[in-house]
Structures are given as structure tokens and as C-alpha cells.
Design an enzyme around this catalytic site. Structure first.
Site, PDB file in Angstrom:
ATOM      1  N   THR A 236       1.152  -1.329  -0.079  1.00 53.84           N
ATOM      2  CA  THR A 236       0.217  -0.041  -0.581  1.00 53.84           C
ATOM      3  C   THR A 236       1.065   1.677  -0.021  1.00 53.84           C
ATOM      4  OG1 THR A 236      -1.719  -1.266   1.440  1.00 53.84           O
ATOM      5  CG2 THR A 236      -1.545   1.549   1.148  1.00 53.84           C
ATOM      6  N   ARG A 264     -14.329  -8.082   0.176  1.00 48.83           N
ATOM      7  CA  ARG A 264     -13.330  -7.792   0.837  1.00 48.83           C
ATOM      8  C   ARG A 264     -13.056  -6.141   1.259  1.00 48.83           C
ATOM      9  NH1 ARG A 264      -7.661  -5.787   2.299  1.00 48.83           N
ATOM     10  NH2 ARG A 264      -7.398  -6.607   4.870  1.00 48.83           N
ATOM     11  N   GLY A 266     -10.046  -3.938   3.274  1.00 40.72           N
ATOM     12  CA  GLY A 266      -9.403  -3.543   4.499  1.00 40.72           C
ATOM     13  C   GLY A 266      -9.366  -2.138   5.210  1.00 40.72           C
ATOM     14  N   ASP A 267      -8.639  -1.312   5.937  1.00 38.27           N
ATOM     15  CA  ASP A 267      -8.341  -0.163   6.432  1.00 38.27           C
ATOM     16  C   ASP A 267      -8.400   0.894   5.776  1.00 38.27           C
ATOM     17  OD1 ASP A 267      -5.481  -1.491   6.016  1.00 38.27           O
ATOM     18  OD2 ASP A 267      -5.299  -0.035   7.271  1.00 38.27           O
ATOM     19  N   THR A 287      -0.165   1.284   6.534  1.00 41.22           N
ATOM     20  CA  THR A 287       0.210   0.030   6.150  1.00 41.22           C
ATOM     21  C   THR A 287       0.488  -1.177   7.063  1.00 41.22           C
ATOM     22  OG1 THR A 287       1.111  -0.582   4.598  1.00 41.22           O
ATOM     23  CG2 THR A 287       2.303   0.868   5.879  1.00 41.22           C
ATOM     24  N   GLY A 288      -0.238  -2.080   5.617  1.00 42.12           N
ATOM     25  CA  GLY A 288      -0.440  -3.480   7.363  1.00 42.12           C
ATOM     26  C   GLY A 288      -1.356  -4.677   6.875  1.00 42.12           C
ATOM     27  N   GLY A 290      -5.247  -4.803   7.629  1.00 43.37           N
ATOM     28  CA  GLY A 290      -6.195  -4.094   7.396  1.00 43.37           C
ATOM     29  C   GLY A 290      -6.382  -4.637   8.264  1.00 43.37           C
TER      30      GLY A 290
HETATM   31  N1  ASP Z   1      -3.795  -2.430   4.461  1.00 44.36           N
HETATM   32  C1  ASP Z   1      -3.776  -2.838   3.499  1.00 44.36           C
HETATM   33  C2  ASP Z   1      -4.685  -3.576   3.347  1.00 44.36           C
HETATM   34  O1  ASP Z   1      -4.858  -4.741   4.372  1.00 44.36           O
HETATM   35  C3  ASP Z   1      -2.862  -3.644   3.025  1.00 44.36           C
HETATM   36  C4  ASP Z   1      -1.469  -2.698   2.966  1.00 44.36           C
HETATM   37  O2  ASP Z   1      -1.218  -1.984   3.412  1.00 44.36           O
HETATM   38  O3  ASP Z   1      -0.559  -2.771   1.962  1.00 44.36           O
HETATM   39  O4  ASP Z   1      -5.413  -4.005   2.581  1.00 44.36           O
END
Ligand code: ASP
Length: 371
Positions: A236, A264, A266-267, A287-288, A290
Site C-alpha cells: 500500500t 473484502r 481493508g483499513d 499500511t499492513g 488491514g
Molecule cells: N492495509 C492494506 C489492506 O489490508 C494492505 C497493505 O497495507 O498493503 O488492505
């Protein structure tokens, strides 16, 4: 009489600058304060305060995860660093020329969205159905206005859609088909879904699906407990910026997680989880993994710790990422800026693509933990 007017002017100026000199962190990035001085008729110089006006800074990330030097070729590392530098300089120049933090965030993210290196825009990962679904959000710290889009499939630059939602609709978040339609109506750049195809990410999907077939006793959660996903990087992209007018903004754009299904989300498009900005505290992009960032309301929690507990940006970020998120079992990180221009990147993974620039034009770029 004339002398009395001078004294009066000085008193008024002293009072008006009083609360602008406060500090909440001792980050070295704050060393670029501009001293405010006035010269009296007799030539003497009066230092009014450590005025913050004019201070600006910008920080970006291109995802966090198990990014290890041993897995990285020098060419790949150079390519990531070059793209991070190109992106952050776009935002830096906007800020330097007096532009807004919102513009800096959006235009910086556009550069990373257009690159196949990151899991956003062009380089988005694949869903279980073999499609690419984008999520994005942006927030204006001066008004607490925000915009977000989720699950779009044809919008070239999802962060532009998030901004259009914020500025040109009475809503905060649009999703799927409706969001695609709104993007068209707004005249945003629309592309054929094939534009988002990258061989690298398609191979990742195939690899995960292969694994699913061999691990027969998997449950529905397998997607997010698969080591392939857990240990791969989350690419991300995100940006936080402070402009010369003291306005903070943050934005985040992503393709989500490989093999995601059932729409789905994410965050990244969730205000408070993936993105948050408030002029009174800070601007944050996450980022991470989610699901954990949503449960932890990571971005807002950092702001809340500063607002309600008086923590510095560094303290608040450490608390949320190293303690709260880690205890939940989540992995990832954030980049953030506080109202004084202090910048922080905090992550509990092996690495995070990141870069900073301060008002002096000093650039830092990092990938691994110890840099
Ligand atoms: N946070 C993002 C998600 O869960 C993924 C990412 O950070 O690459 O959709």
C-alpha cells in the site's frame, strides 16, 4: 506618544505569537523553525518567538512487511528508492511553493499509484476472482472532512476519487459499482481493468491458490492466515503532509490483500484506521494487515493519544504499533506528521518503504528496520 505605540505593537505581537512556539516532541526535524524578529526605529532587534509559520514537511510509505536485504537485488532496491524519491519530491515542491497539504498528498500518491512497484493503482494485487479492486482515502486536517472509495475496478488513480468524494459529494465513502459510476461522472481517468495486470502479482495469486488446494483442512480465514500473505510485504502507499499554513493532510491508496474475496475491504479506505488527519494533533497513513488496523483504529488512536493523553507523536505511534497492534497479532506500520512538522515512521515488520523531506529540503529514504 510614538514610543508608546511601539510598546503597544510589541505587546500585541508578543501575545499573538505566544502559543505558536509550543513543542510536543524533540524530533530533529523541528530544527527548521523560522525565527520571527522585528527591528525597532533605533535599530535594536527584538526576537518575538520561535514562530512555526513557514514550516512544512512530508513523509511517505510504499508498504511494510518482510522486506529483507537478503531477498533484495541492488537493482530492485535502487528502483524502489528512485520511485520514492520521485514521489516525495513532487509533494515537497508543492509545499515549498505554498501549495496545500491535500494537493501534496494527492499528487505524491499519484506517482506511486502509476508505478507497478507498489500495491496501489497500476500495481494492485489480485483478488481471488482474478480482478483488481482498489481502496483509497484522504483526510483534510483543517476541516476534518474526508473522502474514501472502496472496491473500485476501473479508476486509474483511486486517491483522486477519494478526494472527489470528499469535495464533490455529500458522502464520505463510496464503494464498488456506484463508486465507479461516480468516478466517471466526475470525469476522472477511467481505464480498462487490464491496465492493472502485472505478472508478478498474478503469480502471487496463483501461488496462494495452489497452497489452498494442498491444505485441505483450511477454513474461511485461510486467506489471511496464509504465511505467503502474512510474510509478504504489504505494498500500500500513503502520505502525510504539513503545509506552510499549518494544515495537515493524509491519504492512503491500495489494492488490498492478495486473494481477498467477497468484496473484502481493508483499513486503507477506513477513516481512523488507514488514514486520519487533524490539525490539532497529527496526520497518519497506515499500511499492513488491514483487519488488525481496523480493529485497532490505528490512525485515529495515535491522534487520540496525543489529544487526550498529551503524548508526543513518537510516543503515541510506538504505543499503538509496538504495543497495541503487536499484542493483537497485527503487522504493519504507519507514517505520520504532527502539527509542528515532526515526522515519525513506526512499524513492527522487518521493513517499510519510506521517505521524508523537511523544509530544508533534506531527504531521507529507508527500507529496512535499521536505517
Ligand atoms: N492495509 C492494506 C489492506 O489490508 C494492505 C497493505 O497495507 O498493503 O488492505
Amino acid at each position: 506618544m510614538k514610543k508608546n505605540i511601539y510598546v503597544l505593537v510589541i505587546i500585541v505581537l508578543l501575545f499573538s505569537c505566544k502559543d505558536k512556539g509550543e513543542r510536543i516532541d524533540s524530533n530533529p526535524n523541528e530544527n527548521f523553525n523560522i525565527e520571527n524578529k522585528i527591528t525597532l526605529e533605533d535599530g535594536s532587534l527584538i526576537k518575538l518567538s520561535e514562530e512555526k509559520a513557514g514550516t512544512f514537511s512530508i513523509i511517505i510509505h510504499g508498504g511494510a512487511g518482510t522486506i529483507l536485504k537478503k531477498n533484495m537485488s541492488p537493482e530492485k532496491e535502487a528502483a524502489y528508492k528512485a520511485k520514492l524519491e520521485e514521489a516525495i519530491k513532487v509533494g515537497y515542491n508543492i509545499l515549498k511553493n505554498g501549495g496545500t497539504s491535500l494537493d501534496a498528498v494527492q499528487k505524491t500518491i499519484n506517482i506511486m499509484e502509476d508505478s507497478p512497484l507498489f500495491n496501489a493503482g497500476k500495481g494492485a494485487v489480485f483478488t481471488n476472482a482474478g480482478t483488481n479492486e482498489h481502496d483509497a482515502s484522504i483526510m483534510d486536517g483543517s476541516t476534518l472532512n474526508a473522502g474514501a472509495s472502496a472496491g473500485t475496478t476501473i479508476v486509474k488513480n483511486p486517491i483522486n476519487l477519494a478526494r472527489a468524494v470528499m469535495e464533490n459529494s455529500s458522502h464520505i465513502m463510496l464503494s464498488g459499482h456506484g463508486a465507479n459510476t461516480f468516478a466517471k461522472e466526475q470525469g476522472l481517468q477511467i481505464v480498462n481493468p487490464n491496465y492493472f495486470y502485472t505478472e508478478r502479482h498474478h503469480k502471487s495469486l496463483e501461488k496462494i491458490k495452489e497452497k489452498e488446494k494442498t491444505e485441505l483442512d483450511h477454513d474461511d480465514k485461510l486467506t489471511f492466515y496464509d504465511e505467503d500473505i502474512k510474510d509478504s510485504k504489504f505494498g500500500t502507499v500513503g502520505c502525510a503532509a504539513l503545509d506552510k499554513n499549518g494544515n495537515l493532510a493524509a491519504g492512503t491508496s491500495t489494492g488490498g490483500m492478495t486473494n481477498k474475496r467477497w468484496g473484502r475491504i481493508g483499513d486503507s479506505p477506513i477513516i481512523g484506521a488507514g488514514t486520519y488527519a487533524n490539525n490539532k494533533t497529527c496526520a497518519v497513513s497506515s499500511t499492513g494487515w488491514g483487519e488488525y488496523f481496523i480493529r485497532g483504529m490505528v490512525a485515529y488512536d495515535i491522534s487520540a493519544l496525543m489529544a487526550y493523553k498529551g503524548l508526543s507523536l513518537k510516543q503515541a505511534s510506538q504505543e499503538v504499533i509496538q504495543n497495541k497492534l503487536t499484542q493483537l497479532g497485527g503487522t504493519g506500520g504507519i507514517v505520520a506528521i504532527d502539527k509542528n512538522g515532526n515526522m515519525v515512521s513506526e512499524f513492527n515488520t522487518a521493513g517499510m518503504y519510506r521517505a521524508t523531506m523537511n523544509a530544508k529540503g533534506e531527504l531521507t529514504i529507508g527500507i529496512y528496520k535499521k536505517e
